[in-house]
Design a protein around this motif. Structure first.
Motif, mmCIF file in Angstrom:
data_model
loop_
_atom_site.group_PDB
_atom_site.id
_atom_site.type_symbol
_atom_site.label_atom_id
_atom_site.label_comp_id
_atom_site.label_asym_id
_atom_site.label_seq_id
_atom_site.Cartn_x
_atom_site.Cartn_y
_atom_site.Cartn_z
ATOM 1 N N HIS A 371 -0.907 5.331 6.904
ATOM 2 C CA HIS A 371 -0.938 5.603 5.116
ATOM 3 C C HIS A 371 -0.480 4.418 4.258
ATOM 4 C CE1 HIS A 371 -0.414 7.680 1.568
ATOM 5 N NE2 HIS A 371 0.794 7.193 1.413
ATOM 6 N N ILE A 372 0.369 3.704 4.828
ATOM 7 C CA ILE A 372 0.763 2.419 4.203
ATOM 8 C C ILE A 372 -0.202 1.670 4.168
ATOM 9 C CG2 ILE A 372 2.885 0.717 4.183
ATOM 10 C CD1 ILE A 372 4.733 2.971 5.154
ATOM 11 N N VAL A 373 -0.673 1.024 5.301
ATOM 12 C CA VAL A 373 -1.518 0.076 5.631
ATOM 13 C C VAL A 373 -2.955 0.493 4.825
ATOM 14 C CG1 VAL A 373 -3.085 -1.305 7.316
ATOM 15 C CG2 VAL A 373 -0.506 -0.809 7.671
ATOM 16 N N ASP A 374 -3.368 1.668 4.887
ATOM 17 C CA ASP A 374 -4.597 2.214 4.021
ATOM 18 C C ASP A 374 -4.528 1.911 2.676
ATOM 19 O OD1 ASP A 374 -5.754 3.059 6.645
ATOM 20 O OD2 ASP A 374 -5.484 5.140 6.156
ATOM 21 N N ASP A 375 -3.122 2.160 2.185
ATOM 22 C CA ASP A 375 -3.003 1.921 0.581
ATOM 23 C C ASP A 375 -3.043 0.554 0.397
ATOM 24 O OD1 ASP A 375 -1.213 3.423 -1.856
ATOM 25 O OD2 ASP A 375 -0.783 1.421 -1.297
ATOM 26 N N MET A 376 -2.166 -0.373 1.216
ATOM 27 C CA MET A 376 -2.088 -1.698 0.896
ATOM 28 C C MET A 376 -3.552 -2.521 0.901
ATOM 29 S SD MET A 376 1.282 -3.232 2.859
ATOM 30 C CE MET A 376 2.762 -2.968 1.793
ATOM 31 N N GLN A 377 -4.542 -1.959 1.729
ATOM 32 C CA GLN A 377 -5.887 -2.335 2.056
ATOM 33 C C GLN A 377 -6.539 -1.942 0.944
ATOM 34 O OE1 GLN A 377 -7.632 -1.698 5.808
ATOM 35 N NE2 GLN A 377 -9.560 -2.409 5.304
ATOM 36 N N ASP A 401 11.846 -1.112 10.252
ATOM 37 C CA ASP A 401 10.774 -0.189 10.185
ATOM 38 C C ASP A 401 9.675 -1.044 9.831
ATOM 39 O OD1 ASP A 401 12.216 1.789 10.958
ATOM 40 O OD2 ASP A 401 12.626 2.910 8.907
ATOM 41 N N PHE A 402 9.568 -1.734 8.533
ATOM 42 C CA PHE A 402 8.299 -2.372 7.958
ATOM 43 C C PHE A 402 7.702 -3.521 9.055
ATOM 44 C CE2 PHE A 402 6.238 -5.505 5.302
ATOM 45 C CZ PHE A 402 5.242 -4.575 4.710
ATOM 46 N N THR A 403 8.570 -4.305 9.397
ATOM 47 C CA THR A 403 8.201 -5.404 10.369
ATOM 48 C C THR A 403 7.796 -4.947 11.748
ATOM 49 O OG1 THR A 403 10.576 -5.673 10.897
ATOM 50 C CG2 THR A 403 9.712 -7.072 8.904
ATOM 51 N N GLU A 404 8.313 -3.943 12.133
ATOM 52 C CA GLU A 404 8.030 -3.445 13.572
ATOM 53 C C GLU A 404 6.840 -2.354 13.570
ATOM 54 O OE1 GLU A 404 11.540 -1.780 15.161
ATOM 55 O OE2 GLU A 404 12.367 -3.551 15.604
ATOM 56 N N HIS A 405 6.369 -1.732 12.536
ATOM 57 C CA HIS A 405 5.468 -0.733 12.439
ATOM 58 C C HIS A 405 4.157 -1.147 11.478
ATOM 59 C CE1 HIS A 405 7.940 2.064 15.005
ATOM 60 N NE2 HIS A 405 8.754 1.793 14.117
ATOM 61 N N VAL A 406 4.602 -1.519 10.360
ATOM 62 C CA VAL A 406 3.592 -1.731 9.230
ATOM 63 C C VAL A 406 2.934 -3.271 9.480
ATOM 64 C CG1 VAL A 406 2.965 -1.928 7.011
ATOM 65 C CG2 VAL A 406 4.692 -0.166 7.532
ATOM 66 N N VAL A 407 3.795 -4.216 9.467
ATOM 67 C CA VAL A 407 3.043 -5.377 9.721
ATOM 68 C C VAL A 407 2.263 -5.621 10.991
ATOM 69 C CG1 VAL A 407 3.781 -7.925 9.928
ATOM 70 C CG2 VAL A 407 4.951 -6.527 8.431
ATOM 71 N N PRO A 408 2.735 -5.206 12.196
ATOM 72 C CA PRO A 408 1.652 -5.167 13.274
ATOM 73 C C PRO A 408 0.129 -4.683 13.049
ATOM 74 C CG PRO A 408 3.752 -4.726 14.231
ATOM 75 C CD PRO A 408 3.755 -4.695 12.615
ATOM 76 N N VAL A 411 -1.923 -6.961 10.711
ATOM 77 C CA VAL A 411 -2.264 -8.294 11.625
ATOM 78 C C VAL A 411 -3.511 -7.799 12.443
ATOM 79 C CG1 VAL A 411 -1.686 -9.465 13.587
ATOM 80 C CG2 VAL A 411 -0.165 -9.241 11.608
ATOM 81 N N ARG A 412 -3.306 -6.318 12.854
ATOM 82 C CA ARG A 412 -4.316 -5.960 13.978
ATOM 83 C C ARG A 412 -5.638 -5.886 12.850
ATOM 84 N NH1 ARG A 412 -7.442 -1.924 15.188
ATOM 85 N NH2 ARG A 412 -6.750 -0.622 13.484
ATOM 86 N N ARG A 413 -5.696 -5.223 11.735
ATOM 87 C CA ARG A 413 -6.588 -5.180 11.030
ATOM 88 C C ARG A 413 -7.320 -6.497 10.124
ATOM 89 N NH1 ARG A 413 -6.026 0.367 7.219
ATOM 90 N NH2 ARG A 413 -4.956 1.539 8.959
ATOM 91 N N GLY A 414 -6.523 -7.620 10.564
ATOM 92 C CA GLY A 414 -6.851 -8.922 9.960
ATOM 93 C C GLY A 414 -6.416 -9.122 8.250
ATOM 94 N N LEU A 415 -5.681 -8.421 8.028
ATOM 95 C CA LEU A 415 -5.183 -8.353 6.648
ATOM 96 C C LEU A 415 -3.991 -9.134 6.509
ATOM 97 C CD1 LEU A 415 -5.446 -4.520 6.006
ATOM 98 C CD2 LEU A 415 -6.993 -6.412 5.188
ATOM 99 N N PHE A 416 -3.263 -9.493 7.574
ATOM 100 C CA PHE A 416 -2.214 -10.407 7.500
ATOM 101 C C PHE A 416 -2.034 -11.577 8.575
ATOM 102 C CE2 PHE A 416 2.711 -11.132 7.442
ATOM 103 C CZ PHE A 416 2.747 -11.732 6.393
ATOM 104 N N ARG A 417 -1.403 -12.645 8.329
ATOM 105 C CA ARG A 417 -1.386 -13.770 9.214
ATOM 106 C C ARG A 417 -0.727 -13.548 10.470
ATOM 107 N NH1 ARG A 417 2.642 -15.450 5.543
ATOM 108 N NH2 ARG A 417 1.161 -16.715 4.568
ATOM 109 N N ARG A 418 -0.943 -14.362 11.415
ATOM 110 C CA ARG A 418 -0.394 -14.137 12.746
ATOM 111 C C ARG A 418 0.610 -15.166 12.618
ATOM 112 N NH1 ARG A 418 -2.590 -11.133 16.844
ATOM 113 N NH2 ARG A 418 -4.840 -10.114 16.272
ATOM 114 N N GLU A 419 0.503 -16.636 12.308
ATOM 115 C CA GLU A 419 1.313 -17.523 12.163
ATOM 116 C C GLU A 419 1.441 -18.048 10.714
ATOM 117 O OE1 GLU A 419 3.271 -18.223 14.468
ATOM 118 O OE2 GLU A 419 2.237 -17.147 16.129
#
Length: 448
Positions: A371-377, A401-408, A411-419
């Motif tokens: 839900h959170i990632v869909d919204d941000m995208q 919670d945000f860094t362990e669940h939302v950020v990955p 990244v998986r969807r190509g919406l955020f950096r890996r490095e």
């Protein structure tokens, strides 16, 4: 999704607001406001997730009034000092703090930020606000300027002109440090600004060499018409409060338009939308977490946190059109966003205060990872924002919670950096380092 070209930028609020009641939560230390290790842990966790920057809201004011008895922020660190400690324990994450042009003197702000930029090797940023506090009296800010938007931003422009001139007073190669000749500095490459405007005089160089970023990154949060005009022409990054994609698109287009009108490229002004993120493995659990934090807020604190004077209205009255109110409003841009959401959802003043309290008046984003990632995208792809300023009502627990669940998943969807892309904050935001004005004049042969 992996080929998505445009990526989100993310900022993390290192505290969840001056009025935050998170200190009452049994899983949160009530002492974190003055525990430097809390800030270091927060920064390191955010940096591990490759978040662009930390944002520290601050104000010089501490007005003793009844509602202040609930605030943990009555005792808090001076931000430049705090971020110097955080800089020593981090390597990549940006460090952006608030300093008001109404409560400070340009030379001090310029030197503090230049020093932090050197200490952090190019990660400092300044959030420019116009809000007057107790220092404004000593600095000669007229009382009638407090609610005069035009006058406040005229002061802000003059203040920024001085600060940037001071940052440029050393050319980048002014310090020779030549042991053999004994010459430490080329005095011809140190310049005294000749500024005398209606507010400030500056005629001496800054007492520190030019910052690694040239100018520390400039942020601004005003989304009133005057604020957007100022930010679009001056800032590198704008924080804003919007509750719908449609409102976000309007703000986004307006800000980019102001940047273009000022002769800038629209991509060199980044728009960050505030969201209060509460994650849960299920929607029900996320909502339970939100209720748990919201329940800690006395209603008078929640209403006060909206920074809107409702006059004699009852808390259970429908939320008003802010243009009908006669009392002071701290931020008209944010107040307008809150009012649009409340009125479109038929909320009372009480209901809106309870919903918005945990997020500094910003939109709550509550739910599962998807839900959170869909919204941000959706916001990114609709060109309603370039990124999000993420507020954590549960502080470091929420960041975990945000860094362990939302950020990955981002990244998986190509919406955020890996490095991280570079070493400095400007590198990571994709914002060019400004040229030194005196070096440019030397190259073109123009006179000072």
């Amino acid at each position: 999704m992996a080929g998505h070209k445009k990526k989100l930028h993310l900022a993390a609020f290192i505290n969840s607001g001056a009025a935050s009641q998170a200190w009452r939560h049994p899983d949160i230390s009530a002492h974190e406001r003055l525990d430097v290790n809390y800030y270091i842990e927060y920064a390191q966790r955010a940096e591990k997730a490759k978040i662009d920057l930390l944002f520290l809201a601050d104000g010089a004011s501490f007005v003793v009034r009844d509602v202040a008895k609930h605030y943990s922020s009555v005792s808090s660190f001076e931000p430049a000092t705090l971020f110097s400690a955080v800089a020593a324990r981090t390597e990549n994450i940006g460090l952006v703090y608030t300093a008001s042009v109404s409560d400070n003197e340009p030379t001090h702000v310029a030197r503090q930020l230049a020093s932090l930029d050197h200490i952090s090797h190019g990660r400092a940023g300044w959030n420019i606000v116009t809000t007057p506090g107790p220092g404004s009296v000593n600095l000669g800010v007229p009382k009638d300027e407090v609610n005069d938007s035009v006058a406040k931003y005229r002061r802000a422009r003059a203040f920024c002109d001085v600060v940037k001139a001071l940052w440029d007073s050393f050319e980048d190669d002014a310090l020779l440090r030549d042991r053999e000749s004994g010459i430490y500095v080329d005095l011809e490459k140190i310049h005294s600004p000749q500024i005398e405007n209606e507010f400030y005089t500056a005629n001496q160089p800054l007492h520190i060499e030019r910052p690694p970023q040239g100018h520390p990154m400039l942020a601004q949060g005003g989304t009133s018409p005057d604020g957007m005009s100022f930010g679009g022409s001056t800032a590198d990054l704008i924080y804003c409060a919007n509750y719908s994609i449609e409102e976000g698109q309007k703000t986004y287009r307006t800000l980019k338009g102001h940047a273009v009108a000022a002769g800038r490229k629209p991509q060199h002004l980044l728009v960050f939308t505030g969201v209060a993120v509460v994650w849960g493995p299920t929607q029900e659990e996320a909502e339970r977490k939100l209720r748990g934090i919201s329940s800690l807020w006395p209603i008078e604190v929640a209403v006060d946190n909206l920074n809107i004077d409702f006059g004699d209205l009852d808390l259970d009255d429908p939320f008003p059109d802010i243009n009908t109110l006669t009392g002071p409003i701290k931020s008209r841009g944010r107040a307008a966003a809150i009012a649009v959401f409340a009125r479109s959802n038929n909320l009372t003043i009480r209901q809106m205060a309870e919903r918005a309290s945990v997020g500094l008046g910003h939109r709550p984003l509550v739910g599962t990872t998807q839900h959170i990632v869909d919204d941000m995208q959706a916001w990114l792809e609709a060109e309603a924002t370039d990124g999000f300023a993420v507020i954590q009502p549960a502080l470091v627990n929420g960041l975990r919670d945000f860094t362990e669940h939302v950020v990955p998943e981002l990244v998986r969807r190509g919406l955020f950096r890996r490095e991280y892309e570079g070493r400095t904050l400007r590198d990571n935001l994709g914002i060019a380092r400004p040229n030194n004005i005196y070096t440019d004049r030397r190259r073109t042969g123009s006179t000072e």
